[in-house]
Structures are given as C-alpha cells and as structure tokens.
Write a protein that holds these residues in place. Structure first.
Motif, PDB file in Angstrom:
ATOM      1  N   GLY A  97     -10.900  -6.057   3.383  1.00 38.40           N
ATOM      2  CA  GLY A  97     -11.189  -4.813   4.071  1.00 38.40           C
ATOM      3  C   GLY A  97      -9.995  -4.246   4.803  1.00 38.40           C
ATOM      4  N   ARG A  98     -10.189  -3.041   5.334  1.00 39.04           N
ATOM      5  CA  ARG A  98      -9.084  -2.332   5.959  1.00 39.04           C
ATOM      6  C   ARG A  98      -9.185  -2.304   7.467  1.00 39.04           C
ATOM      7  NH1 ARG A  98      -9.714   3.227   2.895  1.00 39.04           N
ATOM      8  NH2 ARG A  98     -11.893   2.719   3.310  1.00 39.04           N
ATOM      9  N   THR A  99     -10.124  -3.041   8.034  1.00 36.87           N
ATOM     10  CA  THR A  99     -10.351  -2.943   9.472  1.00 36.87           C
ATOM     11  C   THR A  99     -10.050  -4.246  10.195  1.00 36.87           C
ATOM     12  OG1 THR A  99     -12.676  -3.509   9.153  1.00 36.87           O
ATOM     13  CG2 THR A  99     -12.094  -1.168   9.187  1.00 36.87           C
ATOM     14  N   ARG A 157      -1.812 -13.728  14.376  1.00 35.26           N
ATOM     15  CA  ARG A 157      -2.338 -12.881  13.314  1.00 35.26           C
ATOM     16  C   ARG A 157      -1.258 -11.930  12.833  1.00 35.26           C
ATOM     17  NH1 ARG A 157      -7.249  -9.966  15.943  1.00 35.26           N
ATOM     18  NH2 ARG A 157      -7.341  -8.868  13.930  1.00 35.26           N
ATOM     19  N   ASP A 158      -1.384 -11.534  11.590  1.00 37.57           N
ATOM     20  CA  ASP A 158      -0.514 -10.533  11.001  1.00 37.57           C
ATOM     21  C   ASP A 158      -1.430  -9.424  10.489  1.00 37.57           C
ATOM     22  OD1 ASP A 158       1.120  -8.938   9.417  1.00 37.57           O
ATOM     23  OD2 ASP A 158       2.337 -10.617   8.753  1.00 37.57           O
ATOM     24  N   ASN A 159      -1.551  -8.366  11.247  1.00 40.60           N
ATOM     25  CA  ASN A 159      -2.481  -7.302  10.876  1.00 40.60           C
ATOM     26  C   ASN A 159      -2.035  -6.556   9.613  1.00 40.60           C
ATOM     27  OD1 ASN A 159      -4.251  -7.879  12.953  1.00 40.60           O
ATOM     28  ND2 ASN A 159      -3.370  -6.358  14.347  1.00 40.60           N
ATOM     29  N   ALA A 160      -0.763  -6.550   9.338  1.00 41.19           N
ATOM     30  CA  ALA A 160      -0.288  -5.900   8.117  1.00 41.19           C
ATOM     31  C   ALA A 160      -0.709  -6.678   6.871  1.00 41.19           C
ATOM     32  CB  ALA A 160       1.226  -5.759   8.158  1.00 41.19           C
ATOM     33  N   LYS A 161      -0.885  -7.976   7.037  1.00 45.04           N
ATOM     34  CA  LYS A 161      -1.287  -8.833   5.918  1.00 45.04           C
ATOM     35  C   LYS A 161      -2.751  -9.224   5.973  1.00 45.04           C
ATOM     36  CE  LYS A 161       3.296 -10.894   5.248  1.00 45.04           C
ATOM     37  NZ  LYS A 161       4.076 -12.161   5.197  1.00 45.04           N
ATOM     38  N   ASN A 162      -3.478  -8.716   6.964  1.00 48.92           N
ATOM     39  CA  ASN A 162      -4.903  -9.062   7.119  1.00 48.92           C
ATOM     40  C   ASN A 162      -5.112 -10.580   7.163  1.00 48.92           C
ATOM     41  OD1 ASN A 162      -5.444  -6.350   7.039  1.00 48.92           O
ATOM     42  ND2 ASN A 162      -6.816  -6.431   5.276  1.00 48.92           N
ATOM     43  N   THR A 163      -4.274 -11.259   7.903  1.00 51.10           N
ATOM     44  CA  THR A 163      -4.318 -12.712   7.909  1.00 51.10           C
ATOM     45  C   THR A 163      -4.243 -13.277   9.325  1.00 51.10           C
ATOM     46  OG1 THR A 163      -3.249 -12.769   5.736  1.00 51.10           O
ATOM     47  CG2 THR A 163      -3.296 -14.818   6.972  1.00 51.10           C
ATOM     48  N   LEU A 164      -5.061 -14.267   9.545  1.00 48.83           N
ATOM     49  CA  LEU A 164      -5.105 -15.022  10.788  1.00 48.83           C
ATOM     50  C   LEU A 164      -4.514 -16.402  10.523  1.00 48.83           C
ATOM     51  CD1 LEU A 164      -6.378 -15.383  13.727  1.00 48.83           C
ATOM     52  CD2 LEU A 164      -8.330 -16.375  12.518  1.00 48.83           C
ATOM     53  N   GLN A 202     -14.949 -10.022   4.741  1.00 47.32           N
ATOM     54  CA  GLN A 202     -15.058 -11.369   4.173  1.00 47.32           C
ATOM     55  C   GLN A 202     -13.836 -12.177   4.584  1.00 47.32           C
ATOM     56  OE1 GLN A 202     -15.684 -10.578  -0.059  1.00 47.32           O
ATOM     57  NE2 GLN A 202     -17.849 -11.061   0.225  1.00 47.32           N
ATOM     58  N   LEU A 203     -14.082 -13.432   4.957  1.00 48.99           N
ATOM     59  CA  LEU A 203     -13.022 -14.290   5.461  1.00 48.99           C
ATOM     60  C   LEU A 203     -12.876 -15.517   4.573  1.00 48.99           C
ATOM     61  CD1 LEU A 203     -14.036 -14.179   9.240  1.00 48.99           C
ATOM     62  CD2 LEU A 203     -12.327 -12.767   8.080  1.00 48.99           C
ATOM     63  N   GLN A 204     -11.634 -15.860   4.255  1.00 46.80           N
ATOM     64  CA  GLN A 204     -11.355 -17.009   3.393  1.00 46.80           C
ATOM     65  C   GLN A 204     -10.325 -17.891   4.077  1.00 46.80           C
ATOM     66  OE1 GLN A 204     -12.701 -17.503   0.173  1.00 46.80           O
ATOM     67  NE2 GLN A 204     -11.689 -19.484   0.104  1.00 46.80           N
ATOM     68  N   ALA A 205     -10.776 -19.048   4.552  1.00 45.09           N
ATOM     69  CA  ALA A 205      -9.871 -19.989   5.218  1.00 45.09           C
ATOM     70  C   ALA A 205      -9.236 -20.935   4.208  1.00 45.09           C
ATOM     71  CB  ALA A 205     -10.636 -20.781   6.269  1.00 45.09           C
ATOM     72  N   SER A 206      -8.014 -21.330   4.493  1.00 42.23           N
ATOM     73  CA  SER A 206      -7.303 -22.261   3.615  1.00 42.23           C
ATOM     74  C   SER A 206      -6.253 -23.012   4.427  1.00 42.23           C
ATOM     75  CB  SER A 206      -6.635 -21.507   2.466  1.00 42.23           C
ATOM     76  OG  SER A 206      -5.673 -20.595   2.969  1.00 42.23           O
ATOM     77  N   GLY A 207      -5.647 -24.025   3.791  1.00 38.46           N
ATOM     78  CA  GLY A 207      -4.551 -24.745   4.420  1.00 38.46           C
ATOM     79  C   GLY A 207      -4.885 -26.122   4.938  1.00 38.46           C
ATOM     80  N   GLY A 208      -6.147 -26.512   4.856  1.00 40.77           N
ATOM     81  CA  GLY A 208      -6.523 -27.826   5.328  1.00 40.77           C
ATOM     82  C   GLY A 208      -5.981 -28.927   4.434  1.00 40.77           C
ATOM     83  N   GLY A 209      -6.121 -30.156   4.896  1.00 47.44           N
ATOM     84  CA  GLY A 209      -5.656 -31.282   4.104  1.00 47.44           C
ATOM     85  C   GLY A 209      -5.726 -32.577   4.881  1.00 47.44           C
TER      86      GLY A 209
END
Length: 124
Positions: free
Chosen positions: A25-27, A71-78, A2-9
């Motif tokens: 998830g872990r992958t 991307r930061d794979n340790a934080k699961n974040t793009l 599941q992906l959750q985008a944020s930061g727009g404005g």
C-alpha cells in the motif's frame, strides 16, 4: 495494509539479527508501527514501536540498549535490529501497524494490522 515479516533464524547468544517487515500500500507512513513477540507457552508481548516519521521510538525495558526499531517510509519497510541476543529473546516476532493514536503504545488491542510472524531462536 498487508505486512510481511522476515529475517528470523537460529543464532547463538551474543549474535545479531535484523528483522524486516514489508508493508503493502501507499499509506505506510501514516501508520505507527510496532514489533511484538510471543515466546513458547507465553502470551504475546510488546517489544518496540516507532512514530510515523521514525523520529520517536519506545522500547520494552528488557530490550533497551540492545534492539533498535527503525523504518524507511520510502521503502515501506520496518526494521528491528537485534544485538546481543539472549536465549530469552527466543520467540516468534510480529510486526503490527496502528492507524490512529500515539507511537507510545504497548497494547496489542491498539494495533490494527498484523504480519504473520518470523521465528527467532537464540541458542545458549
């Protein structure tokens, strides 16, 4: 995933924004990740993509030199760092994940999971 985008404005032309996309998830590190955008009245278009390790990136020509995908794979974040924003960058931005294949992909149909989008408005 599941992906959750944020930061727009809403920002002025010439400003910067950083978008984030949190993945469950872990992958996360096994997916190629990308950003797409859809401007009002237009079709969704590719913005940028990044390889599983983060070491390789691919950009649409109009954002080269202004946007940086990472991307930061340790934080699961793009992330998508957007600098020198222009009114034509106004759009809803979506993050997407691709299970198999290369990072060198701009086709929507090659991405398997999508976030809900975050809106970016750039005023002149």
């Amino acid at each position: 995933v599941q992906l959750q985008a944020s930061g727009g404005g809403l920002v002025q032309a010439g400003s910067s924004l950083r978008l984030s996309c949190a993945a469950s998830g872990r992958t996360f590190s096994s997916y190629v990740m990308g950003w797409f955008r859809q401007a009002p009245g237009k079709e969704r278009e590719f913005v940028a993509s990044v390889s599983r390790s983060g070491g390789s990136t691919y950009y649409e020509d109009s954002v080269k030199g202004r946007f940086t995908i990472s991307r930061d794979n340790a934080k699961n974040t793009l992330y998508l760092q957007m600098n020198s924003l222009k009114p034509e960058d106004t759009a809803v931005y979506y993050c997407a994940a691709r299970i198999s294949g290369s990072y060198y992909s701009y086709k929507e149909c090659e991405y398997d999971y999508w976030g809900q989008g975050t809106e970016v408005t750039v005023s002149s």
